[in-house]
Design an enzyme around this catalytic site. Structure first.
Site, short mmCIF file in Angstrom:
data_model
loop_
_atom_site.label_atom_id
_atom_site.label_comp_id
_atom_site.label_asym_id
_atom_site.label_seq_id
_atom_site.Cartn_x
_atom_site.Cartn_y
_atom_site.Cartn_z
N GLU A 185 24.56 -18.79 28.75
CA GLU A 185 25.94 -19.33 29.18
C GLU A 185 25.70 -20.40 29.93
OE1 GLU A 185 24.62 -16.08 28.96
OE2 GLU A 185 26.19 -14.62 28.94
N THR A 234 -5.83 -3.48 5.65
CA THR A 234 -5.41 -5.09 5.55
C THR A 234 -6.29 -5.94 6.42
OG1 THR A 234 -3.32 -4.41 5.19
CG2 THR A 234 -3.50 -6.48 5.64
#
Ligand code: AOF
Ligand code: ZN
Length: 402
Positions: free
Chosen positions: A81, A228
């Site tokens: 803002e 992995t």
């Protein structure tokens, strides 16, 4: 950045079936202004944690243009803002702001945004999502209204998008876990390519791979499983031109030490790297700068809910789970998947992947899920399918659980 409002109003007139507010052109402008705020919010994803990336856009009716746009700054402050207000300057007086998250009302590490909005003399604020942070939680709305500012909420579809963009923050506050996205890339047969001898094998093209790197840039942490880490010997960094500094922290779920000579070990000094395990780190890992996240074992497996709580405590709001199949399945079994992005290679250039094939691949790797297909699009010579969990029931506009 200026924008012409005339296109907005004609756009509003074209929108059939849009609920009437009695002010069709104003209604179109509100939607357009919120879409500007949503775009601004997306820009900060992966760079503001633990703060949410918020977007704000200000429209001056008299000048008929966008006068300021702001995104939560890198690191989380300043908030969106004041950034938008600074860009708008004196033109903010009497103007309308759309903001993706309820403006803050607390004195945190920055002054309350509601004060900045009041001091800038904005007349209206349109809000995307209510902030569940207990320091705010509706007080932002109440304080704006008490200052005489007209506060409204955006349309349900844009509100859902605002909540989705803010979801990492919402989940961290309400469930003490990050937003969890899973990325899967499969060949034309719907199966992943098995990495061989420490080398990742690519089944999809450049555009899909780049999109995967963009997902890394928009995450706070990337997670992989033990296999992995060994099979692919991955870097897990974002290698898009200009976005290399946006590599998230890396988390390997593995109860055995990382081997010396792997890329993860070699770069642990420059990219924060954690091993989630029930034991302790090896001397070599400690020397390389790897850090530990302690996770207990339940029925022989590292307990993911505890790991998610630990990552939330480490200020991770958005987690990208990259591999591999056993990790994906564990997240699915624990009901810990918010989104799956499936990159599916085509059998031939002119043979788009059928939805059924994508569903089958998801079913194969995740078995059962509560996910629904949300989006399909071609990407380079491949197809990208996005599945999402439906939002929890009972979350009301005021942010309280019904
Ligand atoms: C806003 N605009 O752009 C963001 C908000 O520690 P602080 O003072 O930075 O406050 C952090 C909290 O502020 C965070 O938990 C969330 O509730 C809100 N984030 N609020 O008005 C913004 N990023
Ligand atoms: Zn604020």
């Amino acid at each position: 950045m200026a924008a012409d409002a005339s296109s907005i109003e004609s756009d509003a007139k074209r929108k059939d079936g849009v609920p009437s507010t009695g002010r069709p052109s104003a209604y179109g402008t509100d939607r357009w202004l919120m879409s500007q705020a949503l775009t601004a919010a997306r820009l900060g994803l992966g760079r503001t944690a633990p703060n949410p990336s918020v977007g704000a856009a200000i429209f001056n009716r008299e000048h008929r243009r966008l006068i300021g746009r702001g995104t939560t700054a890198v690191g989380g402050r300043p908030h969106a803002e004041p950034m938008a207000i600074a860009a708008a300057g004196a033109l903010s007086i009497g103007a309308t702001m759309a903001v993706t998250l309820e403006p803050c009302s607390h004195h945190g590490r920055s002054p309350p945004c509601v004060d900045a909005i009041r001091d800038a003399k904005l007349a209206r604020v349109i809000i995307g999502a209510v902030d569940p942070d207990p320091r705010v939680a509706g007080r932002g709305v109440d304080q704006l209204r008490a200052s005489g500012i007209d506060v409204s909420f955006c349309d349900p579809d844009q509100a859902a998008e605002a909540r989705w963009i803010t979801r990492g923050h919402i989940l961290r506050v309400t469930e003490r876990r990050p937003l969890i996205q899973v990325k899967i890339a499969v060949g034309p047969d719907g199966r992943i390519a098995e990495g061989a001898a420490g080398q990742a094998t690519w089944v999809t093209g450049t555009a899909a791979r780049q999109r995967g790197h963009l997902m890394r840039a928009m995450a706070d942490a990337i997670l992989i499983g033990s296999r992995t880490a060994v099979a692919d010997n991955p870097d897990l960094t974002c290698r898009l031109p200009g976005l290399a500094d946006r590599s998230p922290i890396r988390v390997v779920v593995r109860d055995r030490a990382l081997s010396q000579g792997t890329r993860l070990m070699a770069t642990a000094g420059s990219v924060p790297t954690f091993r989630a395990c029930s034991g302790s780190l090896s001397a070599a890992e400690e020397a390389a700068g790897v850090q530990r996240v302690h996770v207990p074992k339940v029925s022989g497996r590292l307990w993911l809910p505890t790991l998610m709580n630990a990552l939330a405590a480490l200020e991770v709001t958005r987690l990208l789970v990259e591999g591999g199949p056993s990790m994906w399945r564990s997240f699915a079994e624990a009901s810990l998947i918010d989104e799956v992005v499936l990159f599916h290679a085509r059998a031939g250039e002119d043979q788009p992947t059928a939805r059924q094939a994508a569903d089958e691949a998801i079913g194969h790797y995740l078995e059962r899920t509560d996910l629904q297909l949300r989006d399909w699009r071609p990407i380079g010579g491949d197809d990208m399918f996005t599945y999402r969990k439906t939002e929890a029931q009972g979350w009301t506009e005021r942010g309280s659980h019904a």
